[in-house]
Design an enzyme around this catalytic site. Sequence first.
Site, PDB file in Angstrom:
ATOM      1  N   ALA A 156      28.212   4.248  14.552  1.00 32.99           N
ATOM      2  CA  ALA A 156      27.021   5.088  14.376  1.00 32.99           C
ATOM      3  C   ALA A 156      25.974   4.914  15.479  1.00 32.99           C
ATOM      4  CB  ALA A 156      26.381   4.900  13.009  1.00 32.99           C
ATOM      5  N   ALA A 157      26.346   4.280  16.588  1.00 29.05           N
ATOM      6  CA  ALA A 157      25.408   4.230  17.731  1.00 29.05           C
ATOM      7  C   ALA A 157      25.079   5.645  18.179  1.00 29.05           C
ATOM      8  CB  ALA A 157      26.028   3.440  18.883  1.00 29.05           C
ATOM      9  N   GLY A 158      26.115   6.480  18.251  1.00 32.87           N
ATOM     10  CA  GLY A 158      25.900   7.871  18.671  1.00 32.87           C
ATOM     11  C   GLY A 158      25.044   8.635  17.673  1.00 32.87           C
ATOM     12  N   ASP A 159      25.237   8.389  16.393  1.00 32.26           N
ATOM     13  CA  ASP A 159      24.430   9.068  15.369  1.00 32.26           C
ATOM     14  C   ASP A 159      22.970   8.615  15.438  1.00 32.26           C
ATOM     15  OD1 ASP A 159      26.726  10.321  14.414  1.00 32.26           O
ATOM     16  OD2 ASP A 159      27.160   8.677  13.020  1.00 32.26           O
TER      17      ASP A 159
HETATM   18  P1  ATP Z   1      29.850   5.804  17.848  1.00 27.72           P
HETATM   19  O1  ATP Z   1      31.023   6.760  17.772  1.00 27.72           O
HETATM   20  O2  ATP Z   1      30.244   4.354  17.856  1.00 27.72           O
HETATM   21  O3  ATP Z   1      28.769   6.134  16.898  1.00 27.72           O
HETATM   22  P2  ATP Z   1      29.424   7.121  20.319  1.00 27.72           P
HETATM   23  O4  ATP Z   1      30.739   6.918  21.007  1.00 27.72           O
HETATM   24  O5  ATP Z   1      29.134   8.443  19.729  1.00 27.72           O
HETATM   25  O6  ATP Z   1      29.175   5.984  19.268  1.00 27.72           O
HETATM   26  P3  ATP Z   1      28.152   5.800  22.532  1.00 27.72           P
HETATM   27  O7  ATP Z   1      28.149   6.555  23.789  1.00 27.72           O
HETATM   28  O8  ATP Z   1      29.136   4.682  22.385  1.00 27.72           O
HETATM   29  O9  ATP Z   1      28.239   6.845  21.338  1.00 27.72           O
HETATM   30  O10 ATP Z   1      26.714   5.158  22.264  1.00 27.72           O
HETATM   31  C1  ATP Z   1      25.559   5.960  22.042  1.00 27.72           C
HETATM   32  C2  ATP Z   1      24.371   5.266  22.658  1.00 27.72           C
HETATM   33  O11 ATP Z   1      24.212   3.997  22.010  1.00 27.72           O
HETATM   34  C3  ATP Z   1      24.503   4.947  24.142  1.00 27.72           C
HETATM   35  O12 ATP Z   1      24.109   6.045  24.954  1.00 27.72           O
HETATM   36  C4  ATP Z   1      23.584   3.739  24.269  1.00 27.72           C
HETATM   37  O13 ATP Z   1      22.240   4.183  24.387  1.00 27.72           O
HETATM   38  C5  ATP Z   1      23.750   3.037  22.927  1.00 27.72           C
HETATM   39  N1  ATP Z   1      24.762   1.966  23.008  1.00 27.72           N
HETATM   40  C6  ATP Z   1      26.076   2.049  22.704  1.00 27.72           C
HETATM   41  N2  ATP Z   1      26.704   0.876  22.936  1.00 27.72           N
HETATM   42  C7  ATP Z   1      25.756   0.030  23.393  1.00 27.72           C
HETATM   43  C8  ATP Z   1      25.752  -1.342  23.824  1.00 27.72           C
HETATM   44  N3  ATP Z   1      26.870  -2.080  23.825  1.00 27.72           N
HETATM   45  N4  ATP Z   1      24.576  -1.877  24.223  1.00 27.72           N
HETATM   46  C9  ATP Z   1      23.431  -1.148  24.217  1.00 27.72           C
HETATM   47  N5  ATP Z   1      23.361   0.142  23.832  1.00 27.72           N
HETATM   48  C10 ATP Z   1      24.507   0.727  23.435  1.00 27.72           C
HETATM   49  O1  RIB Z   2      29.742   8.063  13.518  1.00 25.96           O
HETATM   50  C1  RIB Z   2      30.018   7.025  12.614  1.00 25.96           C
HETATM   51  C2  RIB Z   2      30.566   7.593  11.329  1.00 25.96           C
HETATM   52  O2  RIB Z   2      31.806   8.214  11.591  1.00 25.96           O
HETATM   53  C3  RIB Z   2      30.860   6.568  10.254  1.00 25.96           C
HETATM   54  O3  RIB Z   2      29.739   6.266   9.444  1.00 25.96           O
HETATM   55  C4  RIB Z   2      32.018   7.188   9.504  1.00 25.96           C
HETATM   56  O4  RIB Z   2      31.671   7.643   8.226  1.00 25.96           O
HETATM   57  C5  RIB Z   2      32.525   8.325  10.388  1.00 25.96           C
HETATM   58  O5  RIB Z   2      32.210   9.531   9.845  1.00 25.96           O
END
Ligand code: ATP
Ligand code: RIB
Length: 294
Positions: free
Chosen positions: A240-243
């Site tokens: 959920a970093a992206g969320d």
């Molecule tokens: P997820 O699917 O795990 O929710 P995502 O793949 O959609 O994530 P990422 O590009 O991995 O999205 O991460 C989103 C944002 O989170 C990045 O642009 C950055 O700002 C932050 N982030 C992710 N990983 C890290 C990290 N290891 N350290 C610091 N910030 C991070």
């Molecule tokens: O983006 C993270 C989410 O992806 C998780 O909470 C999981 O429910 C999946 O939908």
Amino acid sequence: MITVFGSANMDLVAYVSKAPQRGETVTGREFRTIPGGKGANQAIAAARAGAAVAFIGAVGEDAFGTELRDTLAAAGVNVSLLRRVPGLSGIAHIVVDDTGANSIIVVPGANGTVGGPTGNDRALIAASQALLLQLELPMEAVIAAARAAREAGVPVILTPAPAQPLPNGLLDAVTLLIPNEHEAAAITGTASPEAAMDALLRRVDEAVITLGSEGALYGSSSGERIRVPAVKVQAVDTTAAGDTFAGAFAVAQSEGRDAEEALRFASAAAALSVQRAGASTSMPTRVEIEASQA
Ligand code: ATP
Ligand code: RIB
């Protein structure tokens, strides 16, 4: 107000040293059930980041459905248009390894019953400053919601995840696209984030490509390009970093902040989230985000 039209899942999370390969069994360290789903996560992230937020989606008539609704409400999210439908809530089966990386299987359950926006949904969307969308609901429903927002002059922010082909009918209604680098590559057929950004901006006005620990790249069709690094932290769980990034970015934009400020605010929020386990459990409050930027 920001409205999210999206999914809610109960995340069934196993923490392991190393994720199992095909045919392999490994012993995990811990198991947790944590409210998640890309839609609910973005709603909670935006609410904690300081916005008034409404969530439109569906949960089942099971115990997970009750917990998902209560978690959204406890975060201050308006759930008056959340449907409660017969059957099971959506779940996500998640494995998190010692590097904080995850792999996920989503079983949509109630999310799969969501159709296009109802009259009440449309009224709420039309009264919003932005509509946040992801791709864990049926595609026709997502497209109908995007069009309803666009017809009402409301900006549409799409996280195109899980990665899948994007119909033109959807992108035509999107104002801001926020893919991660893999999704951006899948949509454009090009691996370089800069080249992918050029390709995305031929289809939408604004885009942010998130690059995990490498930060994020913003572009607009007026020619603006901004790259911000990630905040240096030790990630324990990137779920959920992206969320978190998308929810916080939408809040900053809705407050009239410029793209660079919005990127820095969203990056600070996402960096806090990766230092904590889980999806909805990891999103920071506005006070925490601002303290980390001070
Ligand atoms: P997820 O699917 O795990 O929710 P995502 O793949 O959609 O994530 P990422 O590009 O991995 O999205 O991460 C989103 C944002 O989170 C990045 O642009 C950055 O700002 C932050 N982030 C992710 N990983 C890290 C990290 N290891 N350290 C610091 N910030 C991070
Ligand atoms: O983006 C993270 C989410 O992806 C998780 O909470 C999981 O429910 C999946 O939908």
